[in-house]
Motif scaffolding. Structure first.
Motif, short mmCIF file in Angstrom:
data_model
loop_
_atom_site.label_atom_id
_atom_site.label_comp_id
_atom_site.label_asym_id
_atom_site.label_seq_id
_atom_site.Cartn_x
_atom_site.Cartn_y
_atom_site.Cartn_z
N ILE A 205 0.84 -1.19 0.00
CA ILE A 205 0.00 0.00 0.00
C ILE A 205 0.88 1.25 0.00
CG2 ILE A 205 -0.20 0.23 2.53
CD1 ILE A 205 -3.22 0.89 1.98
N ALA A 206 0.42 2.28 -0.70
CA ALA A 206 1.08 3.58 -0.68
C ALA A 206 0.38 4.47 0.36
CB ALA A 206 1.03 4.23 -2.05
N VAL A 207 1.15 5.41 0.91
CA VAL A 207 0.58 6.32 1.91
C VAL A 207 0.92 7.76 1.55
CG1 VAL A 207 0.70 4.60 3.76
CG2 VAL A 207 2.60 6.19 3.43
N ASP A 208 0.18 8.68 2.18
CA ASP A 208 0.47 10.10 1.99
C ASP A 208 1.49 10.56 3.01
OD1 ASP A 208 -0.89 10.42 4.42
OD2 ASP A 208 -2.74 11.12 3.47
N ALA A 209 1.73 11.86 3.08
CA ALA A 209 2.75 12.40 3.97
C ALA A 209 2.45 12.13 5.44
CB ALA A 209 2.90 13.90 3.73
N ASP A 210 1.17 11.89 5.77
CA ASP A 210 0.78 11.63 7.16
C ASP A 210 0.62 10.14 7.44
OD1 ASP A 210 0.65 14.39 7.87
OD2 ASP A 210 -1.27 14.52 6.81
N ASN A 211 1.14 9.31 6.52
CA ASN A 211 1.11 7.85 6.67
C ASN A 211 -0.31 7.29 6.69
OD1 ASN A 211 3.96 7.61 6.80
ND2 ASN A 211 3.90 8.21 8.96
N ARG A 212 -1.20 7.96 5.98
CA ARG A 212 -2.55 7.43 5.77
C ARG A 212 -2.61 6.83 4.37
NH1 ARG A 212 -5.42 13.05 7.21
NH2 ARG A 212 -4.09 13.49 5.41
N PRO A 213 -3.45 5.82 4.17
CA PRO A 213 -3.53 5.21 2.84
C PRO A 213 -3.75 6.25 1.75
CG PRO A 213 -4.73 3.88 4.40
CD PRO A 213 -4.32 5.12 5.14
N PHE A 214 -2.96 6.18 0.70
CA PHE A 214 -3.08 7.09 -0.43
C PHE A 214 -4.27 6.64 -1.28
CE2 PHE A 214 -2.32 8.56 -4.70
CZ PHE A 214 -1.71 9.78 -4.57
N LEU A 215 -5.24 7.53 -1.48
CA LEU A 215 -6.45 7.18 -2.20
C LEU A 215 -6.42 7.69 -3.63
CD1 LEU A 215 -9.12 7.92 0.57
CD2 LEU A 215 -7.91 5.78 0.09
N LYS A 216 -6.83 6.84 -4.55
CA LYS A 216 -6.95 7.24 -5.95
C LYS A 216 -8.21 8.08 -6.13
CE LYS A 216 -6.84 2.92 -7.15
NZ LYS A 216 -6.86 1.66 -7.97
N ASP A 217 -8.43 8.58 -7.35
CA ASP A 217 -9.59 9.44 -7.61
C ASP A 217 -10.91 8.72 -7.34
OD1 ASP A 217 -7.91 11.48 -8.32
OD2 ASP A 217 -8.04 11.11 -10.48
N ASP A 218 -10.91 7.38 -7.47
CA ASP A 218 -12.13 6.63 -7.22
C ASP A 218 -12.34 6.29 -5.76
OD1 ASP A 218 -10.22 4.69 -6.81
OD2 ASP A 218 -10.87 3.39 -8.45
N GLY A 219 -11.44 6.80 -4.90
CA GLY A 219 -11.56 6.56 -3.47
C GLY A 219 -10.94 5.28 -2.98
#
Length: 466
Positions: A205-219
């Motif tokens: 899984i990829a994450v954002d800068a805050d280590n939350r799951p990175f969501l694609k445009d479809d959520g």
């Protein structure tokens, strides 16, 4: 296989520990020198040793995007790389006067479907070499030629396991079908080729800068391939005992094959000799009684002198020595460092307090640790991914390679998706953490045996020209 998303996110939060480095592995201290005369002797050992099957394992996944990175950039703004490509286009094996007729820029004809479409094809099916008789060979075809020279079994079969992306299967199958009959007749062999794909369940899984799951445009959360370390699952499925590993782009023309084959056979010989010595120790331990101090002394000295493995004081010596013996074996060719990017050979401490030989990437070395930085500066050799493995134990059973992976040696890298930044998690590399708990020997091989094509202009180097 099931993704453990929670533990992956936790890994982003806590990161990976820096490796504790003893020193760089250097000649006489972790790297065995093998002059040509000794290499010739070692190369004869595989013909005498008992081996339950041989296989050439070739990581070849992914498109050649990096190979043409500078050329892609030149489509937008002309650069020196595009100029060099255009000026020398006739020297490339993929040159065709009917395609490169001057009606369209060279870079566009190389990369897009108006011409060769190489920008979206895998590196393995790109034409690397043109021979005097007009034959043009792809990187994959050169691996077939290499395989017949040093990896054929007694029955004349040559087995290759090639890791590919699913969308490229037809391209590889077409390339195999176009040369199989010719090469089998020319070299007197029978090819047994398996194309294998990285299991999507090994994606992380990829994450954002805050280590939350990175969501694609479809959520939906974004999952990404976890690097070549995921290929340990593909290697684990190989039945052959003796396996050679070499990247798809590290090939040369057939005129240079004698040197390549000599040292590949020498690595095979060194690997089988090491295997046989380890098997001998295990068999002796099986029949030894309680009074085996002299044997343990011999084994401990072997580990220290040959493999740079030193065990801590106060441990259950017989138990730990036996565990250290009963592991997969690999011999890794190392070339003198000439500035190529990539990992190198080091001696490190493990979590059990033992030292061992490991291939490290720069990202695993703490830049704030002066001793680690000094070890990096004193490194003399580079990892070309020229590896020979023995994957069966002393009773003839296949090892479960997943038992020997060090999960603490992965990477976290910065990537992007549709212009948005993210953090990606890579599994322990195939020849790094995925083989961390193997018995390892480093052997110097000539730099002439290392001829990678990382960018398209590398094909202008002498090793790729006739």
């Amino acid at each position: 296989m099931k993704r453990d998303i929670d533990s992956q996110i936790e890994r982003f939060r806590k990161g990976f520990p820096w490796l504790r480095i003893v020193s760089a592995a250097t000649p006489g201290n972790g790297i065995k020198l093998l002059p040509e005369s000794e290499a010739a002797s070692a190369a004869t050992y595989p013909d005498k040793a008992a081996v339950s099957g041989r296989c050439k394992f070739v990581p070849a996944s992914g498109a050649a995007t990096r190979m043409f990175k500078d050329i892609f950039a030149g489509l937008e703004k002309p650069n020196a790389q595009v100029a060099t490509l255009s000026e020398n286009i006739g020297k490339f094996a993929f040159y065709d006067p009917e395609i490169f007729d001057g009606s369209c820029p060279v870079a566009e004809m190389v990369l897009t479907d108006r011409g060769l479409g190489y920008g979206s094809k895998p590196k393995g099916v790109i034409k690397f070499h043109r021979y005097p008789d007009g034959e043009c060979r792809t990187a994959f075809a050169e691996h077939l030629v290499e395989g017949q020279d040093y990896m054929r079994d007694a029955d004349g079969s040559v087995r290759l396991v090639v890791t590919i992306s699913p969308e490229h299967r037809e391209l590889f199958e077409n390339e195999l079908n176009s040369v199989r009959e010719l090469y089998e007749k020319r070299y007197g062999v029978r090819y047994d080729v398996t194309f294998t794909c990285q299991d999507p369940q090994t994606d992380t899984i990829a994450v954002d800068a805050d280590n939350r799951p990175f969501l694609k445009d479809d959520g939906e959360p974004l999952f990404r391939p976890a690097g070549h370390g995921a290929l340990i699952h593909n290697l684990n499925a190989v039945d052959s005992e003796l396996v050679s590993i070499k990247n798809i782009d590290n090939v040369t023309t057939e005129k240079n094959l004698p040197m390549t084959s000599l040292y590949k056979k020498a690595l095979m010989g060194e690997c089988l000799k090491l295997r046989d010595r380890i098997f001998s120790y295990l068999n002796r331990l099986d029949v030894a009684g309680d009074d085996c101090d002299a044997l343990c002394d011999e084994i401990e000295k072997f580990f220290a002198d040959e493999l740079c493995v030193r065990i801590p004081d106060g441990c259950d010596r017989r138990k730990i020595l036996r565990a250290k013996l009963d592991r997969p074996v690999r011999v890794c060719g190392m070339v003198r460092n000439q500035g190529e990017p990539g990992g190198g050979p080091f001696i490190v401490y493990g979590s059990d307090g033992c030292t061992s030989l490991q291939i490290l990437e720069g990202a695993q070395i703490n830049p704030d640790d002066p001793s680690a930085v000094q070890a990096l500066k004193s490194s003399t050799h580079f990892n070309p991914v020229d590896i020979v493995c023995c994957l069966h134990d002393y009773k003839g059973r296949k090892f479960d390679l997943l038992r020997f992976v060090d999960s603490e040696t992965g990477f976290i890298s910065s990537k992007s998706y549709q212009g948005r930044g993210l953090k990606a998690l890579e599994l322990p590399g195939l020849w790094n953490g995925a083989m961390s708990d193997w018995n390892t020997l480093f052997v110097e091989v000539p730099v002439e045996t290392f001829n990678p094509v990382k960018v398209v202009l590398d094909l202008l180097r002498p090793a790729h020209q006739l």
